[in-house]
Design a protein around this motif. Structure first.
Motif, PDB file in Angstrom:
ATOM      1  N   ARG A  87       0.739  -1.265   0.134  1.00 16.07           N
ATOM      2  CA  ARG A  87       0.267   0.259  -0.366  1.00 16.07           C
ATOM      3  C   ARG A  87       0.890   1.525  -0.395  1.00 16.07           C
ATOM      4  N   THR A  88       2.369   1.234   0.077  1.00 15.57           N
ATOM      5  CA  THR A  88       2.680   2.642   0.348  1.00 15.57           C
ATOM      6  C   THR A  88       3.608   2.989  -0.809  1.00 15.57           C
ATOM      7  N   THR A  89       3.644   1.754  -1.776  1.00  9.70           N
ATOM      8  CA  THR A  89       3.911   1.923  -3.011  1.00  9.70           C
ATOM      9  C   THR A  89       3.201   2.059  -3.804  1.00  9.70           C
ATOM     10  N   ASN A  90       3.836   3.201  -5.631  1.00 11.42           N
ATOM     11  CA  ASN A  90       2.779   3.427  -6.217  1.00 11.42           C
ATOM     12  C   ASN A  90       1.605   1.945  -7.252  1.00 11.42           C
ATOM     13  N   THR A  91       2.835   1.310  -6.958  1.00 13.80           N
ATOM     14  CA  THR A  91       2.831   0.028  -7.709  1.00 13.80           C
ATOM     15  C   THR A  91       1.269  -0.240  -7.838  1.00 13.80           C
ATOM     16  N   TRP A  92       0.877  -0.408  -6.198  1.00 16.37           N
ATOM     17  CA  TRP A  92      -0.939  -1.191  -6.792  1.00 16.37           C
ATOM     18  C   TRP A  92      -2.120  -0.137  -7.223  1.00 16.37           C
ATOM     19  N   TRP A  93      -1.337   0.934  -7.609  1.00 15.07           N
ATOM     20  CA  TRP A  93      -2.794   1.198  -7.885  1.00 15.07           C
ATOM     21  C   TRP A  93      -2.731   1.680  -9.530  1.00 15.07           C
ATOM     22  N   ILE A  94      -1.612   1.934  -9.902  1.00 14.62           N
ATOM     23  CA  ILE A  94      -0.666   1.863 -11.342  1.00 14.62           C
ATOM     24  C   ILE A  94      -1.613   0.244 -11.863  1.00 14.62           C
TER      25      ILE A  94
END
Length: 277
Positions: free
Chosen positions: A12-19
């Protein structure tokens, strides 16, 4: 569960999941559009099968049913959805080395098998979440589309329910595959590129090999062996009806479960023995 929560926090603390989530939604919309056009053509009764080989004609007739097309629409977006879930599973492992938190993780929890188990559970939960998101969108969309066409969705019948549930199993297992792949290749970029190439190019190449062997030798059973390709097995699992000349749905499930068990076991053994520093 504390370990699982910490793994989810790392994602959750990285941008990858929503990308990846956005990519899943975009490809889902495109897949549903393609499947809707295919359903309209298949169920319109306008197919000319006189010039088609007998076996292929049988498959097309089986596919031209409300149940098959409804299952196809209810599970739209699986192909690229599984790819994104696998990549997130890869990141569950490779993020540790990319952000240099692996040493801290294993010093905090010396039992490496427990850490790997937490990563496998996390990847499975991510897969289930992606399935829930996509299914929550495809079910009402399919109802609306079929109602506009005046067709029966057969929602609630076992064939449809089985396809949707097996789609959930596929998402969960591909998350586990991603963890195993991330263990084998520590480099985040290397693991991601290799996985994408194998998934997109390797699948097509492997299916082509099986097809050419079948045509060359004339043995129909060789074509059925293509079910050992993970992405082919996933597609087979979500078919609403059994197509003539194709293996049963349970064969695809067995193949994926076997891959998941082997991947999880190998990943655990490698992590326990490998030097982390």
């Amino acid at each position: 569960m504390n370990l699982v929560r910490s793994e989810l926090l790392k994602i959750r603390t990285t941008n990858t999941w929503w990308i990846f989530g956005l990519g899943t939604l975009v490809t889902l919309a495109l897949a549903f559009l393609v499947n809707a056009v295919n359903a309209s053509f298949s169920l319109s009764g306008e197919q000319d099968l006189d010039s088609v080989p007998a076996e292929q004609a049988e498959q097309l007739r089986a596919a031209a049913s409300d149940v098959y097309q409804a299952a196809n629409l209810f599970t739209s977006g699986q192909y690229f959805g599984l790819l994104f879930v696998m990549m997130l599973g890869i990141l569950v492992v490779t993020n540790e080395f990319y952000h240099q938190t692996a040493t801290t993780t294993f010093l905090t929890t010396p039992h490496r098998s427990v850490v790997v188990a937490a990563k496998l559970v996390t990847a499975a939960l991510i897969g289930a979440l992606f399935w829930l998101l996509t299914t929550a969108l495809t079910i009402p969309a399919t109802f609306i589309y079929f109602a506009a066409k005046g067709w029966e969705t057969h929602f609630g019948e076992w064939d449809i329910t089985r396809a949707i549930l097996l789609n959930l199993l596929a998402y969960v297992l591909w998350g586990i595959f991603g963890v195993g792949f991330g263990v084998l290749i520590r480099s985040q970029i290397g693991a991601t590129i290799t996985a994408v190439v194998l998934y997109l190019v390797g699948t097509t190449a492997a299916n082509l090999v099986f097809f050419l062997l079948q045509e060359w030798l004339g043995w129909d059973w060789i074509g059925k062996l293509a079910v050992i390709i993970p992405s082919t097995a996933s597609t087979l699992m979500i078919s609403g009806t059994e197509l003539p000349g194709s293996p049963p749905q349970w064969a695809g499930a067995v193949v994926l479960i076997t891959y998941a068990v082997v991947t999880g076991a190998v990943g655990t053994l490698i992590t326990r023995r490998r030097d982390i520093a």
